[in-house]
Design an enzyme around this catalytic site. Structure first.
Site, PDB file in Angstrom:
ATOM      1  N   CYS A 285       0.824  -1.216   0.000  1.00 28.07           N
ATOM      2  CA  CYS A 285       0.000   0.000   0.000  1.00 28.07           C
ATOM      3  C   CYS A 285       0.853   1.260   0.000  1.00 28.07           C
ATOM      4  O   CYS A 285       0.656   2.163  -0.816  1.00 28.07           O
ATOM      5  CB  CYS A 285      -0.930  -0.005   1.207  1.00 28.07           C
ATOM      6  SG  CYS A 285      -1.917   1.501   1.367  1.00 28.07           S
TER       7      CYS A 285
ATOM      8  N   CYS B 179      -1.744   1.726  -2.893  1.00 24.53           N
ATOM      9  CA  CYS B 179      -2.721   2.789  -2.639  1.00 24.53           C
ATOM     10  C   CYS B 179      -2.140   4.204  -2.690  1.00 24.53           C
ATOM     11  O   CYS B 179      -2.695   5.092  -3.349  1.00 24.53           O
ATOM     12  CB  CYS B 179      -3.365   2.603  -1.267  1.00 24.53           C
ATOM     13  SG  CYS B 179      -3.675   0.913  -0.782  1.00 24.53           S
TER      14      CYS B 179
ATOM     15  N   LYS C   6      -0.456   5.254  -6.120  1.00 22.42           N
ATOM     16  CA  LYS C   6      -1.551   5.192  -7.086  1.00 22.42           C
ATOM     17  C   LYS C   6      -2.478   6.398  -6.977  1.00 22.42           C
ATOM     18  O   LYS C   6      -2.810   7.047  -7.974  1.00 22.42           O
ATOM     19  CB  LYS C   6      -2.315   3.878  -6.876  1.00 22.42           C
ATOM     20  CG  LYS C   6      -3.570   3.672  -7.714  1.00 22.42           C
ATOM     21  CD  LYS C   6      -4.826   4.202  -7.062  1.00 22.42           C
ATOM     22  CE  LYS C   6      -5.142   3.594  -5.721  1.00 22.42           C
ATOM     23  NZ  LYS C   6      -5.641   2.230  -5.786  1.00 22.42           N
TER      24      LYS C   6
ATOM     25  N   TYR D  76      -8.744  -3.909 -11.111  1.00 18.87           N
ATOM     26  CA  TYR D  76      -8.738  -2.501 -10.732  1.00 18.87           C
ATOM     27  C   TYR D  76      -7.339  -1.923 -10.841  1.00 18.87           C
ATOM     28  O   TYR D  76      -7.163  -0.745 -11.171  1.00 18.87           O
ATOM     29  CB  TYR D  76      -9.339  -2.298  -9.333  1.00 18.87           C
ATOM     30  CG  TYR D  76      -8.508  -2.804  -8.180  1.00 18.87           C
ATOM     31  CD1 TYR D  76      -7.571  -1.986  -7.571  1.00 18.87           C
ATOM     32  CD2 TYR D  76      -8.667  -4.092  -7.680  1.00 18.87           C
ATOM     33  CE1 TYR D  76      -6.800  -2.424  -6.505  1.00 18.87           C
ATOM     34  CE2 TYR D  76      -7.905  -4.553  -6.621  1.00 18.87           C
ATOM     35  CZ  TYR D  76      -6.977  -3.715  -6.042  1.00 18.87           C
ATOM     36  OH  TYR D  76      -6.211  -4.163  -4.994  1.00 18.87           O
TER      37      TYR D  76
ATOM     38  N   GLU E 182      -6.794   1.359 -13.105  1.00 16.11           N
ATOM     39  CA  GLU E 182      -6.291   2.563 -12.424  1.00 16.11           C
ATOM     40  C   GLU E 182      -4.993   3.045 -13.061  1.00 16.11           C
ATOM     41  O   GLU E 182      -4.819   4.251 -13.306  1.00 16.11           O
ATOM     42  CB  GLU E 182      -6.082   2.270 -10.939  1.00 16.11           C
ATOM     43  CG  GLU E 182      -7.381   2.119 -10.173  1.00 16.11           C
ATOM     44  CD  GLU E 182      -7.176   1.722  -8.717  1.00 16.11           C
ATOM     45  OE1 GLU E 182      -8.083   1.990  -7.902  1.00 16.11           O
ATOM     46  OE2 GLU E 182      -6.112   1.149  -8.383  1.00 16.11           O
TER      47      GLU E 182
ATOM     48  N   HIS F 130     -26.958  20.000  -0.456  1.00 18.93           N
ATOM     49  CA  HIS F 130     -27.092  20.529  -1.811  1.00 18.93           C
ATOM     50  C   HIS F 130     -26.123  21.682  -2.052  1.00 18.93           C
ATOM     51  O   HIS F 130     -25.948  22.523  -1.180  1.00 18.93           O
ATOM     52  CB  HIS F 130     -28.537  21.017  -2.017  1.00 18.93           C
ATOM     53  CG  HIS F 130     -28.844  21.442  -3.409  1.00 18.93           C
ATOM     54  ND1 HIS F 130     -28.934  20.534  -4.447  1.00 18.93           N
ATOM     55  CD2 HIS F 130     -29.058  22.678  -3.933  1.00 18.93           C
ATOM     56  CE1 HIS F 130     -29.217  21.197  -5.550  1.00 18.93           C
ATOM     57  NE2 HIS F 130     -29.297  22.495  -5.267  1.00 18.93           N
TER      58      HIS F 130
ATOM     59  N   GLU G 207     -26.001  13.631  -2.601  1.00 18.99           N
ATOM     60  CA  GLU G 207     -27.410  13.852  -2.263  1.00 18.99           C
ATOM     61  C   GLU G 207     -28.347  13.081  -3.183  1.00 18.99           C
ATOM     62  O   GLU G 207     -29.503  12.824  -2.823  1.00 18.99           O
ATOM     63  CB  GLU G 207     -27.751  15.348  -2.317  1.00 18.99           C
ATOM     64  CG  GLU G 207     -27.821  15.915  -3.717  1.00 18.99           C
ATOM     65  CD  GLU G 207     -28.374  17.340  -3.749  1.00 18.99           C
ATOM     66  OE1 GLU G 207     -29.406  17.597  -3.102  1.00 18.99           O
ATOM     67  OE2 GLU G 207     -27.753  18.179  -4.431  1.00 18.99           O
TER      68      GLU G 207
END
Length: 512
Positions: free
Chosen positions: A76, A81, A84, A218, A222, A487, A492
């Protein structure tokens, strides 16, 4: 004593001495030895030390086939992670520069990206994390050994330094958290000799140039996404489907957006060989399985993202009888992370059936440390773990995919609410929002408990993290509708979602 331990190798004599001493005294060097200095192993070792345990952690990185190596912190921190997400951010900034004109920013001269500047910044940050982890271990009185670890028995670990120096450690409990490394295809000549993996891409000093990414995990998407985003020519070669294990409707939206974004896709294609040309370019030959035709093209780099293999072969597990899944090579673990051998535990990516995600390894490691120290009996809950794929259009999800929900509950037992929406940020910039979509998968009957939530759009990780708490707490569809949205945000839209797939009505959001 010499007769008892007679053998040709020094380590055997040393090992015998430790084992005999342990058997006579019942004492160990440590309460806990952790093999693996990734995020999970570090979390486990530091938690145990905080609880008063005597702890040692072993970590050693074998350089990749291309010679890439890194410091403490595991996949990671070094090749996953963290780098990346930072390179993904570089790509997002490139898109923002294009949007800026529509928002009134006057940018003079051509805008271009410099790989070395980005790489230096990312690599320097990663090195700072490596140092930080070493400092934390020292502060918490965890013994750190930059050595390869293997098991002699259920209480004994053999540690070997780069120079070949050996150390034997005994412990009441041993934890394995060695994770995995990228694989190369075994049947493609030139793949390993000329190719890169995710172990290499983040540590390149110069741009990879025109790149072929083989695979559709992934990791593949990515990497291809940020390469396209910083202006490089990138192609993804897909054998079958993209994002296997994820919701396939969402996977289609992700790849559709990437294609519109500029990434090329070679679907239903299988690589046959990689040859290095006199020009230095890599010529890749592949077969289109749908037509049977053979194709070839030249690339500056070939990045293999065809899966990961657990780091279990060098641990000596077979000699101790630690049960492995023969197909995956991963360690078979129980709910409490125990293996088939007492006092040996495993968690994280090396555990069979465990999500290959950093946060789950961290949490599982901490919980294991508490149980081993006698401070808790809480087990790791692997249900409803959220995650996000950091592709150009991000995809976040928690809970079941639509396919899995229907498999478990039947198509008549599931209600899917969905909506296509347009992020406000996309409006002035006149960006296409065709793939910005969310769906909430619920039980059809009763209180309509939420089984899964899926979202493609900006900041998908931030959006999904909040809803993950609700799903973990057993939220229902009515709970979602009772929630007041913020909002104007993308998140939302989930609180207003009302169109079901079953109805066949247009799910495009047309206003407040």
């Amino acid at each position: 004593m010499a007769a008892f331990c007679r053998g040709r190798h020094r380590w055997k004599r040393t090992n015998c001495w430790h084992v005999l001493t342990r058997n006579l005294t019942g004492k160990f060097d440590y309460d806990l030895v952790v093999i693996g200095g990734g995020s999970g192993g570090l979390a486990c070792s530091k938690e145990a030390a905080q609880l008063g345990q005597r702890v040692a952690v072993l970590d050693y990185v074998e350089p990749s086939l291309q010679g890439t190596k890194w410091g403490l912190g595991g996949t990671c921190v070094n090749v996953g992670c963290i780098p990346k997400k930072l390179m993904h951010q570089a790509a997002l900034l490139g898109t923002a520069v294009k949007d800026a004109h529509k928002y009134g920013w006057q940018l003079s001269g051509p805008v271009s990206h410099d790989w070395s500047t980005m790489a230096d910044g990312v690599q320097n940050y990663v090195r700072s994390l490596n140092w930080g982890h070493r400092v934390q271990l020292n502060d918490k009185k965890v013994k750190y050994l930059n050595m390869k670890g293997s098991l002699v028995d259920e209480h004994t670990v053999r540690a070997l330094s780069k120079a070949g120096k050996e150390t034997i450690l005994t412990a009441k409990n041993v934890v394995i958290a060695t994770g995995g490394r990228p694989k190369f295809p075994a049947n493609v000549p030139g793949a390993a000799e000329h190719g890169l993996t995710s172990d290499d891409i983040f540590w390149l000093k110069k741009s990879p140039g025109k790149t072929l990414v083989v695979g559709a995990s992934y990791v593949a998407l990515e990497c291809a996404g940020f390469l396209t985003g910083i202006g490089l020519d990138s192609t993804v070669m897909v054998r079958s489907i993209a994002l296997r294990g994820f919701d396939q409707q969402m996977a289609g939206l992700v790849t559709d957006y990437m294609r519109a974004y500029g990434t090329r896709f070679a679907w239903k294609c299988v690589p046959k060989r990689v040859d290095k040309l006199s020009s230095g370019l890599l010529q890749v030959t592949w077969t289109d399985t749908s037509s049977g035709q053979e194709h070839r093209d030249a690339y500056d780099s070939v990045l293999w993202a065809v899966g990961r293999a657990p780091e279990s072969k060098v641990l000596g597990l077979d000699k101790l009888g630690v049960q492995l899944n023969p197909e995956t090579g991963k360690i078979v673990v129980a709910a409490d992370e125990s293996t088939s051998v007492p006092n040996i535990y495993a968690f994280g990516d090396i555990g069979e059936g465990r999500p290959e995600l950093t946060p789950t390894a961290i949490k599982a490691g901490r919980l294991l440390a508490r149980r081993l120290a006698g401070h808790s009996s809480e087990l790791m809950d692997y249900d409803n773990v959220p995650t996000t794929v950091f592709t150009p259009l991000e995809y976040g999800c928690v809970g079941l995919s639509e396919q899995e929900a229907e498999r478990r509950h039947g198509s008549d037992g599931v209600e899917v609410y969905h909506a296509f929406y347009k992020p406000l940020e996309f409006t002035v910039a006149e960006r296409d929002a065709s793939q910005c979509y969310l769906k909430v998968i619920c039980e059809r009957g009763g209180a309509q408990k939420i089984l899964g939530l899926h979202f493609t759009g900006p900041n998908a990780g931030e959006v999904t993290q909040g809803f993950a708490l609700a799903v973990k707490c057993g939220a229902t569809y009515s709970h979602l509708l009772q929630t007041v949205g913020i909002h104007p945000t993308c998140a939302e839209e989930a609180t207003k979602i009302s169109i079901t797939k079953r109805s066949g009505l247009d799910a495009t959001v047309t206003g407040c």
